[in-house]
Design a protein around this motif. Sequence first.
Motif, PDB file in Angstrom:
ATOM      1  N   MET A   1       4.052  -0.239   3.455  1.00 20.04           N
ATOM      2  CA  MET A   1       5.070  -0.175   2.410  1.00 20.04           C
ATOM      3  C   MET A   1       4.363   0.208   1.105  1.00 20.04           C
ATOM      4  O   MET A   1       3.315  -0.356   0.778  1.00 20.04           O
ATOM      5  CB  MET A   1       5.630  -1.586   2.298  1.00 20.04           C
ATOM      6  CG  MET A   1       6.756  -1.767   1.393  1.00 20.04           C
ATOM      7  SD  MET A   1       7.278  -3.498   1.573  1.00 20.04           S
ATOM      8  CE  MET A   1       6.408  -4.226   0.215  1.00 20.04           C
ATOM      9  N   ILE A   2       4.927   1.171   0.415  1.00 19.27           N
ATOM     10  CA  ILE A   2       4.339   1.585  -0.867  1.00 19.27           C
ATOM     11  C   ILE A   2       5.440   1.533  -1.922  1.00 19.27           C
ATOM     12  O   ILE A   2       6.524   2.080  -1.712  1.00 19.27           O
ATOM     13  CB  ILE A   2       3.780   3.031  -0.762  1.00 19.27           C
ATOM     14  CG1 ILE A   2       2.553   3.051   0.150  1.00 19.27           C
ATOM     15  CG2 ILE A   2       3.447   3.594  -2.147  1.00 19.27           C
ATOM     16  CD1 ILE A   2       1.987   4.444   0.407  1.00 19.27           C
ATOM     17  N   VAL A   3       5.178   0.863  -3.038  1.00 15.88           N
ATOM     18  CA  VAL A   3       6.168   0.832  -4.127  1.00 15.88           C
ATOM     19  C   VAL A   3       5.836   1.978  -5.077  1.00 15.88           C
ATOM     20  O   VAL A   3       4.719   2.059  -5.600  1.00 15.88           O
ATOM     21  CB  VAL A   3       6.138  -0.520  -4.874  1.00 15.88           C
ATOM     22  CG1 VAL A   3       7.123  -0.510  -6.038  1.00 15.88           C
ATOM     23  CG2 VAL A   3       6.452  -1.661  -3.910  1.00 15.88           C
ATOM     24  N   ASN A   4       6.785   2.885  -5.240  1.00 10.89           N
ATOM     25  CA  ASN A   4       6.530   4.028  -6.114  1.00 10.89           C
ATOM     26  C   ASN A   4       6.948   3.700  -7.545  1.00 10.89           C
ATOM     27  O   ASN A   4       8.044   4.063  -7.984  1.00 10.89           O
ATOM     28  CB  ASN A   4       7.252   5.282  -5.620  1.00 10.89           C
ATOM     29  CG  ASN A   4       6.882   6.484  -6.466  1.00 10.89           C
ATOM     30  OD1 ASN A   4       5.853   6.483  -7.144  1.00 10.89           O
ATOM     31  ND2 ASN A   4       7.725   7.507  -6.424  1.00 10.89           N
ATOM     32  N   ASP A   5       6.029   3.010  -8.242  1.00  8.88           N
ATOM     33  CA  ASP A   5       6.262   2.709  -9.648  1.00  8.88           C
ATOM     34  C   ASP A   5       5.449   3.717 -10.460  1.00  8.88           C
ATOM     35  O   ASP A   5       5.998   4.553 -11.178  1.00  8.88           O
ATOM     36  CB  ASP A   5       5.817   1.258  -9.920  1.00  8.88           C
ATOM     37  CG  ASP A   5       6.258   0.782 -11.280  1.00  8.88           C
ATOM     38  OD1 ASP A   5       6.852   1.583 -12.021  1.00  8.88           O
ATOM     39  OD2 ASP A   5       5.992  -0.386 -11.603  1.00  8.88           O
ATOM     40  N   ILE A   6       4.130   3.660 -10.276  1.00 12.63           N
ATOM     41  CA  ILE A   6       3.250   4.640 -10.948  1.00 12.63           C
ATOM     42  C   ILE A   6       2.797   5.631  -9.884  1.00 12.63           C
ATOM     43  O   ILE A   6       2.167   5.246  -8.891  1.00 12.63           O
ATOM     44  CB  ILE A   6       2.055   3.917 -11.607  1.00 12.63           C
ATOM     45  CG1 ILE A   6       2.603   2.979 -12.699  1.00 12.63           C
ATOM     46  CG2 ILE A   6       1.046   4.905 -12.176  1.00 12.63           C
ATOM     47  CD1 ILE A   6       1.638   1.936 -13.154  1.00 12.63           C
ATOM     48  N   ILE A   7       3.148   6.883 -10.101  1.00 12.84           N
ATOM     49  CA  ILE A   7       2.980   7.888  -9.052  1.00 12.84           C
ATOM     50  C   ILE A   7       1.523   8.020  -8.571  1.00 12.84           C
ATOM     51  O   ILE A   7       1.274   8.118  -7.363  1.00 12.84           O
ATOM     52  CB  ILE A   7       3.574   9.255  -9.506  1.00 12.84           C
ATOM     53  CG1 ILE A   7       3.469  10.307  -8.412  1.00 12.84           C
ATOM     54  CG2 ILE A   7       2.983   9.773 -10.770  1.00 12.84           C
ATOM     55  CD1 ILE A   7       4.346  10.060  -7.252  1.00 12.84           C
ATOM     56  N   ASP A   8       0.558   7.991  -9.499  1.00 13.80           N
ATOM     57  CA  ASP A   8      -0.842   8.135  -9.078  1.00 13.80           C
ATOM     58  C   ASP A   8      -1.271   6.987  -8.160  1.00 13.80           C
ATOM     59  O   ASP A   8      -2.039   7.192  -7.224  1.00 13.80           O
ATOM     60  CB  ASP A   8      -1.778   8.182 -10.302  1.00 13.80           C
ATOM     61  CG  ASP A   8      -1.680   9.544 -10.999  1.00 13.80           C
ATOM     62  OD1 ASP A   8      -1.225  10.512 -10.352  1.00 13.80           O
ATOM     63  OD2 ASP A   8      -2.036   9.626 -12.182  1.00 13.80           O
ATOM     64  N   ASN A   9      -0.752   5.789  -8.435  1.00 13.50           N
ATOM     65  CA  ASN A   9      -1.086   4.642  -7.576  1.00 13.50           C
ATOM     66  C   ASN A   9      -0.460   4.818  -6.195  1.00 13.50           C
ATOM     67  O   ASN A   9      -1.094   4.544  -5.169  1.00 13.50           O
ATOM     68  CB  ASN A   9      -0.574   3.329  -8.180  1.00 13.50           C
ATOM     69  CG  ASN A   9      -1.305   2.978  -9.461  1.00 13.50           C
ATOM     70  OD1 ASN A   9      -2.271   3.650  -9.818  1.00 13.50           O
ATOM     71  ND2 ASN A   9      -0.841   1.955 -10.162  1.00 13.50           N
ATOM     72  N   ALA A  10       0.788   5.260  -6.180  1.00 16.60           N
ATOM     73  CA  ALA A  10       1.474   5.450  -4.892  1.00 16.60           C
ATOM     74  C   ALA A  10       0.729   6.493  -4.055  1.00 16.60           C
ATOM     75  O   ALA A  10       0.524   6.307  -2.850  1.00 16.60           O
ATOM     76  CB  ALA A  10       2.924   5.875  -5.126  1.00 16.60           C
ATOM     77  N   ALA A  11       0.289   7.581  -4.681  1.00 19.10           N
ATOM     78  CA  ALA A  11      -0.441   8.630  -3.952  1.00 19.10           C
ATOM     79  C   ALA A  11      -1.783   8.082  -3.446  1.00 19.10           C
ATOM     80  O   ALA A  11      -2.180   8.362  -2.301  1.00 19.10           O
ATOM     81  CB  ALA A  11      -0.657   9.840  -4.857  1.00 19.10           C
ATOM     82  N   ALA A  12      -2.457   7.300  -4.280  1.00 23.80           N
ATOM     83  CA  ALA A  12      -3.747   6.716  -3.856  1.00 23.80           C
ATOM     84  C   ALA A  12      -3.527   5.799  -2.653  1.00 23.80           C
ATOM     85  O   ALA A  12      -4.348   5.767  -1.715  1.00 23.80           O
ATOM     86  CB  ALA A  12      -4.376   5.952  -5.013  1.00 23.80           C
TER      87      ALA A  12
END
Length: 199
Positions: free
Chosen positions: A165-176
Amino acid sequence: MADRGKLIILSGPSGVGKSTVVAKTMELRDDLCFSVSVTTRPPRPGEVDGKDYFFISSEQFDRMVENNELLEHASYVQNSYGTPRSFVEDRLEKGFNVILDIEVQGARQVFEKVPDAVSVFVLPPSMQVLEQRLSARGTETEQTIAARLTRARQEIQEADFYQYMIVNDIIDNAAAELNAVITAAHCRFNKSRVLELTK
Ligand code: 5GP
């Protein structure tokens, strides 16, 4: 010969930003391929045929289903969507990791056919943020936005079979995070490799 690539199922409610996460993750690694789906939905402004989707008629879609050309298919808010099988097979064979951006029904079908697929569900930070993102896109009517939000709630409730599960809040974090999941998938214990080494 290159190791076979991993099939990555990426799902999440409409408007959560899956395509942006995929695009950012593709900047982080060069072994990723995006599977372009076929759809009967009309293109949104700015969408490119063959890049975002292959935009086809219902007749063409039905023919692809009959000819078993789709790895999975589903309907979503009155349109049909499907994953062309041959592209996926070819790229996996060549060692690429292939990302499918598909909804939950399709994900279940893929999981049955490809048990070692990696499944990731992308969540919005909140339902309010999701609604804001859908409205800000400016491409949907009020009615479609409402239908997509209803579907989003259903999908989130059904998402308990996903592995990550990935929370897409900050896009760079989600991509990482997606990048890390793909790397982890390649590090799964592989019995046949061990057997091969100790033969
Ligand atoms: P949209 O119309 O917003 O591009 O996509 C609507 C939903 O259809 C999204 O949840 C997206 O992930 C899903 N979708 C896109 N392509 C496919 C596909 O080939 N198969 C399935 N099952 N869902 C898809």
